[in-house]
Every structure is written in C-alpha cells, then in structure tokens.
Design an enzyme around this catalytic site. Structure first.
Site, mmCIF file in Angstrom:
data_model
loop_
_atom_site.group_PDB
_atom_site.id
_atom_site.type_symbol
_atom_site.label_atom_id
_atom_site.label_comp_id
_atom_site.label_asym_id
_atom_site.label_seq_id
_atom_site.Cartn_x
_atom_site.Cartn_y
_atom_site.Cartn_z
ATOM 1 N N GLU A 55 -23.387 7.445 3.328
ATOM 2 C CA GLU A 55 -22.114 8.168 3.312
ATOM 3 C C GLU A 55 -21.798 8.785 4.667
ATOM 4 O OE1 GLU A 55 -19.699 8.183 1.145
ATOM 5 O OE2 GLU A 55 -20.876 6.832 -0.098
ATOM 6 N N CYS A 210 -5.073 -1.376 -1.026
ATOM 7 C CA CYS A 210 -4.047 -0.362 -0.742
ATOM 8 C C CYS A 210 -4.195 0.088 0.711
ATOM 9 C CB CYS A 210 -4.186 0.814 -1.703
ATOM 10 S SG CYS A 210 -2.744 1.907 -1.727
ATOM 11 N N CYS A 217 -0.095 -5.312 -2.966
ATOM 12 C CA CYS A 217 0.277 -4.810 -4.291
ATOM 13 C C CYS A 217 0.191 -5.898 -5.347
ATOM 14 C CB CYS A 217 1.682 -4.218 -4.253
ATOM 15 S SG CYS A 217 1.877 -2.929 -3.011
ATOM 16 N N CYS A 220 -3.093 -5.575 -6.970
ATOM 17 C CA CYS A 220 -3.564 -4.223 -7.259
ATOM 18 C C CYS A 220 -3.608 -3.973 -8.770
ATOM 19 C CB CYS A 220 -2.651 -3.200 -6.600
ATOM 20 S SG CYS A 220 -3.132 -1.505 -6.992
ATOM 21 N N CYS A 226 2.611 2.131 -10.406
ATOM 22 C CA CYS A 226 2.541 2.787 -9.101
ATOM 23 C C CYS A 226 3.928 3.297 -8.719
ATOM 24 C CB CYS A 226 2.031 1.807 -8.052
ATOM 25 S SG CYS A 226 2.070 2.473 -6.364
#
Length: 366
Positions: A55, A210, A217, A220, A226
């Site tokens: 991370e 995205c 899209c 997606c 959305c």
DNA sequence: AACACGGGGGT
DNA sequence: ACCCCAGTGTT
C-alpha cells in the site's frame, strides 16, 4: 442524516440503495472484479506487513512499477523486525528508483515503532494503524481490509473519481466538505462481506475503467445508474482543482477611426502580443482627448463600448474599448503605426480580443 | 506544460 | 482547522 443542506444536495439518492431491486453498488463491483479485475498480485495475502508495504509503494506509483521493487524489498527485509533493524542506507537503497523517499523513511520509522510499541506485531486496531507515520485514513482502511478483513471504506484518488461520477458529486474532492461527503458515501456503500474483493475492485475500476480521461463506460458495471453518465458530465467530474486566483488588470483601448480607417500600432517582438497589430492603450477613457492631441489629431466624438475580459495564463485583462472619431492630418504611417480599413485589419496579425472587438457591430462605427 | 496524487507539515 | 507542499508520472 445531520448533513448540511448543500452537501446533501450534491449527493443524489444513494441512501435507498439497500432496498432497491437491482444488485447493489458493491455487489456489482465484486462481480466485476471476479471477471475483470486484477488477480494474483504478489501482495494479495493476509500478511499485514506485505499488505502494508504494498500500500505504501502503491501511493503515487503504479502497479507494474511497484511489483519488482516489492519483491526485492521483501527479499531483503522479509519481516518487520529485519526492516526495523536495518540501517537507513540499506532501506533507502532498496527504495532507490521508486521516488517519494519520504515514504521509505516513514516505513522504516514505523517498523521501529511497531517493534517498540507492538512487540513487532502489526497492529489490527485501525486507530493504531493510522497512528503510524505514512499511514492516513485511506491507507489504514486498505490495510485493515486486506490484512484483517475489516469492513472499512477507502478513499484514494481513484475512489474519489468513481464516487464523484457515479453519485454526481460536484465540488473539488480536495475540499474538506466535499471529501467529508465522499467519506460518508463510501461508508454507505461498504459491503458486509468480501471486503477484500470490493476494495481491490474500487482500485481496479478507477485505474482500468473509470479513468481520468476517456473512461470506458461501456464496460463499467455501474454505468446503468451513474449520474455523470446519465447527465453527460463524465468529463467535468470530478470537479477540477480551482485554478488559483490570477490578478486582474485593466486597460482602455482606443479605436481611432479617421473616416473608415482604423489606427493600429505594431507591438515590439518581445512581450505580450509580440509583433501583433494592436489598439493604442491609455489609462482611462478620459485620456482619449489628450492622446489624440499629442498625436496631432482632433477628437470629434467618443463612444465608450462595453468592457470585456480577456484571460491569459497568468492574469486577466479587463478591456474598456473607446471608439473615437478623429479629424486632422493624422499620424503618418511608419513601421509602428498604420491605418487599416476594417477588412484589412481582420486580415492582419491581431490578437484575439481585438478580433472579437472588430467582429462586434458596435465597435465599427460609421 | 499543466495536472494529479495521499500524507505531512506549517500557519 | 485550513492551506500548501513534495516529487514524479500522465495527459
């Protein structure tokens, strides 16, 4: 919900998600992740040290860059204890090439803190995780989700973009109010199971689908509801960082008409509008008469035209045009000064604001 | 060349 | 509590 009105207004109705018929946001992300997300990443484990290291490396650095560094780093420092006991030089050497070296210094310090305060065991309490240097709320949540299965939302740049678009949240995400609203929404969307897949899905959706520009899209999983997609705002969301205020300057430009000829002045090659033909400038419209007199012309009439703005990269210029009818001998044309009729002025090298002015009916008297 | 990015640090 | 930065990759 005790939110301020303007925040609530910017978040369309997502609060009823749990009662709707179609799969929830998180369900669709998890299903998408199983088919299209990234799999088999080397840090996909429940070893908190591995998750933590990944991370930190993934902050501001992309997955493909991180992988070889991650593996080499773990080979050199296989446990928190070995990292804590290593010298700074060794740690920095292992980070060398990844950039943002503060991350490495914080990592090293945190390892030493974990040894000193947590007996070398990475803490599973999110508050204690967040207290470690280099770990903020989002990174702590990601670590606790992957390493301990805790259901906490993350909110990094990718997630902010997804949420801004999907929920139609306006306002710069760096703004605290907007960010707070996004944390609230992120909390609401967290599933009760499979938090690991969901967390990875948010990261992958943001970086693979995205995307900042040209989002995909069509593939997606949450495109159907959305808000940005429905309202044609995918390119304008998330709201970009407000440009820092640029200074405004003002000038008065004289349209000196002598019959149907307009007087223009060629500017020096260097500087603003270098080498272009421009209108003579004065401080205020009151200076028009004096300006004419100084240049051997008599001012017959003046008309103040509506002021307008022209924006440069580093300042904003308010232009107040004044149309003047003059008589008298007038300026002799030379290198610097020329009389143009309307058509030839438009054909000459003139800056955009003058072109605007000359294509506006009012500016062209007679 | 401007923008984006998570956390830290300064005011 | 708020604003801004560091340092590098992307657009």
């Amino acid at each position: 919900m005790n939110m301020k009105r303007n925040q609530a207004d910017s978040i369309p109705d997502v609060y009823c998600m749990s009662t709707q018929q179609s799969p929830t946001f998180s369900t669709r992300l998890i299903e998408w992740q199983h088919v299209h997300g990234r799999h088999g990443l080397p840090w996909h484990s429940s070893n908190p040290y591995h998750v933590w290291l990944s991370e930190i490396m993934l902050q501001q650095t992309q997955v493909n860059t991180v992988i070889p560094y991650y593996q080499a780093f773990l080979a050199k420092f296989p446990t928190i204890l070995t990292l804590a006991e290593a010298g700074s030089d060794e740690v920095m050497a292992a980070w060398s090439g990844l950039g943002y070296y503060t991350r490495a210094r914080n990592l090293h310090r945190a390892a030493q803190l974990i040894v000193a305060q947590h007996q070398g065991q990475f803490p599973d309490d999110v508050e204690q995780v967040m207290a470690l240097p280099g770990i903020g709320r989002s990174t702590a949540a990601a670590i606790c989700a992957f390493a301990f299965g805790q259901c906490r939302p993350i909110l990094d740049g990718n997630v902010k973009r997804v949420l801004a678009r999907w929920a139609g949240i306006t306002g710069f995400p760096g703004d605290k109010k907007v960010e707070a609203a996004m944390w609230v929404l992120a909390e609401q969307l967290v599933p009760q199971a499979d938090i690991e897949t969901y967390t990875q899905a948010q990261m992958d959706l943001g970086s693979l689908v995205c995307t900042r520009s040209k989002p995909r899209c069509d593939v997606c999983p949450v495109a159907a509801d959305c808000v940005a997609r429905q309202t044609g705002r995918t390119t304008s969301l998330p709201t970009p960082k407000p440009r820092k205020a640029i200074p405004t300057r003002a000038t008065t430009m004289l349209l000196i008409w002598r019959g149907d000829k307009l007087l223009l002045q060629k500017r020096p090659d260097r500087g603003i509008w270098g080498g272009l033909w421009c209108l003579p400038e004065v401080d205020t419209s009151l200076d028009a008469e004096a300006w004419c007199a100084r240049h051997g012309m008599a001012l017959e009439s003046t008309t103040c035209l509506p002021a307008f703005e022209h924006v440069f990269t580093h300042f904003r210029l308010t232009i107040s045009p004044v149309a003047c009818e003059v008589s008298g001998p007038g300026l002799t044309p030379d290198e610097q000064w020329q009389w143009f009729d309307h058509k030839s002025a438009l054909a000459a090298g003139i800056p955009q604001p003058l072109r605007r002015l000359l294509t506006n009916r009012q500016a062209v008297l007679l």
